[in-house]
Design a protein around this motif. Structure first.
Motif, PDB file in Angstrom:
ATOM      1  N   GLY A   2      22.236  -4.367   2.476  1.00 39.41           N
ATOM      2  CA  GLY A   2      21.625  -4.816   1.246  1.00 39.41           C
ATOM      3  C   GLY A   2      22.288  -6.029   0.630  1.00 39.41           C
ATOM      4  O   GLY A   2      21.773  -6.584  -0.346  1.00 39.41           O
ATOM      5  N   ILE A   3      23.418  -6.462   1.127  1.00 38.81           N
ATOM      6  CA  ILE A   3      24.132  -7.608   0.569  1.00 38.81           C
ATOM      7  C   ILE A   3      23.511  -8.897   1.092  1.00 38.81           C
ATOM      8  O   ILE A   3      23.269  -9.041   2.286  1.00 38.81           O
ATOM      9  CB  ILE A   3      25.627  -7.564   0.953  1.00 38.81           C
ATOM     10  N   ASP A   4      23.234  -9.861   0.177  1.00 35.20           N
ATOM     11  CA  ASP A   4      22.605 -11.102   0.610  1.00 35.20           C
ATOM     12  C   ASP A   4      23.577 -11.923   1.458  1.00 35.20           C
ATOM     13  O   ASP A   4      24.809 -11.776   1.363  1.00 35.20           O
ATOM     14  CB  ASP A   4      22.125 -11.919  -0.589  1.00 35.20           C
ATOM     15  N   LEU A   5      23.004 -12.808   2.289  1.00 35.37           N
ATOM     16  CA  LEU A   5      23.800 -13.562   3.259  1.00 35.37           C
ATOM     17  C   LEU A   5      24.877 -14.433   2.614  1.00 35.37           C
ATOM     18  O   LEU A   5      26.010 -14.464   3.125  1.00 35.37           O
ATOM     19  CB  LEU A   5      22.887 -14.406   4.153  1.00 35.37           C
ATOM     20  N   PRO A   6      24.614 -15.152   1.538  1.00 34.54           N
ATOM     21  CA  PRO A   6      25.693 -15.967   0.963  1.00 34.54           C
ATOM     22  C   PRO A   6      26.935 -15.158   0.596  1.00 34.54           C
ATOM     23  O   PRO A   6      28.065 -15.606   0.859  1.00 34.54           O
ATOM     24  CB  PRO A   6      25.030 -16.580  -0.283  1.00 34.54           C
ATOM     25  N   LEU A  62      30.851  -5.186   2.352  1.00 35.25           N
ATOM     26  CA  LEU A  62      30.085  -6.387   2.036  1.00 35.25           C
ATOM     27  C   LEU A  62      29.509  -7.050   3.280  1.00 35.25           C
ATOM     28  O   LEU A  62      28.319  -7.333   3.354  1.00 35.25           O
ATOM     29  CB  LEU A  62      30.965  -7.390   1.285  1.00 35.25           C
ATOM     30  N   SER A  63      30.371  -7.334   4.259  1.00 32.75           N
ATOM     31  CA  SER A  63      29.936  -8.137   5.410  1.00 32.75           C
ATOM     32  C   SER A  63      30.084  -7.426   6.753  1.00 32.75           C
ATOM     33  O   SER A  63      29.657  -7.951   7.778  1.00 32.75           O
ATOM     34  CB  SER A  63      30.745  -9.438   5.470  1.00 32.75           C
ATOM     35  N   GLY A  64      30.717  -6.257   6.761  1.00 37.17           N
ATOM     36  CA  GLY A  64      31.060  -5.612   8.017  1.00 37.17           C
ATOM     37  C   GLY A  64      32.457  -5.955   8.464  1.00 37.17           C
ATOM     38  O   GLY A  64      32.949  -5.391   9.442  1.00 37.17           O
ATOM     39  N   ALA A  65      33.103  -6.903   7.772  1.00 38.10           N
ATOM     40  CA  ALA A  65      34.499  -7.274   8.042  1.00 38.10           C
ATOM     41  C   ALA A  65      34.729  -7.651   9.499  1.00 38.10           C
ATOM     42  O   ALA A  65      35.619  -7.131  10.154  1.00 38.10           O
ATOM     43  CB  ALA A  65      35.442  -6.146   7.615  1.00 38.10           C
ATOM     44  N   HIS A  66      33.920  -8.586   9.996  1.00 34.04           N
ATOM     45  CA  HIS A  66      34.138  -9.067  11.364  1.00 34.04           C
ATOM     46  C   HIS A  66      35.409  -9.909  11.433  1.00 34.04           C
ATOM     47  O   HIS A  66      36.277  -9.644  12.265  1.00 34.04           O
ATOM     48  CB  HIS A  66      32.957  -9.921  11.829  1.00 34.04           C
ATOM     49  N   PHE A  67      35.467 -10.983  10.622  1.00 32.85           N
ATOM     50  CA  PHE A  67      36.605 -11.909  10.568  1.00 32.85           C
ATOM     51  C   PHE A  67      36.951 -12.460  11.958  1.00 32.85           C
ATOM     52  O   PHE A  67      38.077 -12.903  12.175  1.00 32.85           O
ATOM     53  CB  PHE A  67      37.854 -11.242   9.989  1.00 32.85           C
ATOM     54  N   ASN A  68      36.005 -12.462  12.881  1.00 29.24           N
ATOM     55  CA  ASN A  68      36.316 -12.744  14.272  1.00 29.24           C
ATOM     56  C   ASN A  68      35.030 -13.102  15.018  1.00 29.24           C
ATOM     57  O   ASN A  68      34.133 -12.248  15.135  1.00 29.24           O
ATOM     58  CB  ASN A  68      36.959 -11.500  14.891  1.00 29.24           C
ATOM     59  N   PRO A  69      34.891 -14.332  15.535  1.00 24.39           N
ATOM     60  CA  PRO A  69      33.676 -14.704  16.261  1.00 24.39           C
ATOM     61  C   PRO A  69      33.385 -13.822  17.472  1.00 24.39           C
ATOM     62  O   PRO A  69      32.211 -13.631  17.830  1.00 24.39           O
ATOM     63  CB  PRO A  69      33.958 -16.147  16.694  1.00 24.39           C
ATOM     64  N   ALA A  70      34.422 -13.299  18.130  1.00 21.84           N
ATOM     65  CA  ALA A  70      34.189 -12.435  19.284  1.00 21.84           C
ATOM     66  C   ALA A  70      33.535 -11.122  18.849  1.00 21.84           C
ATOM     67  O   ALA A  70      32.645 -10.601  19.535  1.00 21.84           O
ATOM     68  CB  ALA A  70      35.508 -12.150  20.008  1.00 21.84           C
ATOM     69  N   VAL A  71      33.954 -10.596  17.714  1.00 21.98           N
ATOM     70  CA  VAL A  71      33.329  -9.381  17.171  1.00 21.98           C
ATOM     71  C   VAL A  71      31.898  -9.678  16.755  1.00 21.98           C
ATOM     72  O   VAL A  71      30.977  -8.898  17.036  1.00 21.98           O
ATOM     73  CB  VAL A  71      34.149  -8.844  15.983  1.00 21.98           C
ATOM     74  N   THR A  72      31.688 -10.815  16.110  1.00 22.76           N
ATOM     75  CA  THR A  72      30.335 -11.188  15.700  1.00 22.76           C
ATOM     76  C   THR A  72      29.422 -11.357  16.911  1.00 22.76           C
ATOM     77  O   THR A  72      28.254 -10.927  16.891  1.00 22.76           O
ATOM     78  CB  THR A  72      30.367 -12.492  14.875  1.00 22.76           C
ATOM     79  N   LEU A  73      29.932 -11.968  17.986  1.00 23.77           N
ATOM     80  CA  LEU A  73      29.136 -12.109  19.209  1.00 23.77           C
ATOM     81  C   LEU A  73      28.712 -10.744  19.736  1.00 23.77           C
ATOM     82  O   LEU A  73      27.544 -10.547  20.116  1.00 23.77           O
ATOM     83  CB  LEU A  73      29.935 -12.851  20.273  1.00 23.77           C
TER      84      LEU A  73
END
Length: 229
Positions: A2-6, A62-73
């Motif tokens: 539910g949290i907006d992208l910005p 808020l964001s899923g707390a990736h903090f890491n492009p490999a996790v986001t991928l």
């Protein structure tokens, strides 16, 4: 979510920035306080593990707390985040990480803009980064499967351990690696060595996703079991 992208992007940039400021700042402090490299590494390790517990706990909702492009991928490949949002996450992580490095320099009255001269390259270092990223992503996915409430502690403890059992001291994060190329201090990595590290981190993360997808899958017979009518 539910949290907006910005707001999610600010959370990712802020979290990655604080993480990198902790890695770089604690490395500078440890290096100033002792000439014992092992003790300095310990002084770098403990704050990093601790701040991960804090950041994942407070920013995860808020964001899923990736903090890491490999996790986001990995989450993009699992179709748990859209491609456009994933790209924006990665940009926020990289920018936040670099800002975290600059803030660490400012806190310790060092030149703000630096380029690392620390050589970190070779097959053993790349393998170590692949192992580090594999373990991190597998820890996250297994935590989501069995103990989502424990993920902050699982990740913090994993990184604390991986600092010591990997030859590379477990960067395990392309955004952190990029940010650490901007500091010629204890935590730095030479910019020329980034491609090998980043490729290994992404490879380890994707392999972890594939292994976890098989190992942690719900058995088919459990899905098909029905009570007798």
């Amino acid at each position: 979510m539910g949290i907006d992208l910005p707001r999610r992007l600010v959370a990712e940039a802020l979290g990655t920035g604080i993480l990198v400021a902790t890695v770089v700042g604690s490395g500078i402090m440890a290096d100033r306080l002792t000439d014992d490299v092992a003790l300095a590494l310990l002084g770098n390790t403990l704050p990093t593990g601790a701040i991960l517990v804090v950041l994942i706990t407070i920013l995860g909702p808020l964001s899923g707390a990736h903090f890491n492009p490999a996790v986001t991928l990995v989450f993009a490949l699992r179709r748990e985040i859209g491609a456009n949002a994933a790209g924006a996450y990665v940009a926020a992580q990289v920018i936040g990480g670099i800002v975290g490095t600059l803030v660490a320099h400012a806190m310790f009255e060092l030149p703000i803009w630096q380029a690392s001269a620390t050589v970190r390259t070779g097959s053993a270092q790349w393998l170590a980064e692949a192992v580090a990223a594999f373990g991190l992503v597998f820890t996250i996915l297994a935590g989501l499967r069995f103990r989502s409430d424990a993920i902050p502690w699982l990740v913090g403890l994993y990184i604390t351990a991986a600092y010591w059992f990997t030859a590379s001291t477990s960067f395990a994060n392309p955004a952190v690696a990029i940010a650490r190329a901007f500091t010629d201090t204890f935590a730095g990595i030479r910019p020329a060595d980034l491609p090998g590290f980043i490729a290994a981190e992404f490879a380890g993360a994707v392999l972890a996703m594939l292994v976890a997808g098989w190992l942690l899958a719900t058995p088919r017979n459990a899905l098909e079991t029905r009570p007798a009518e």
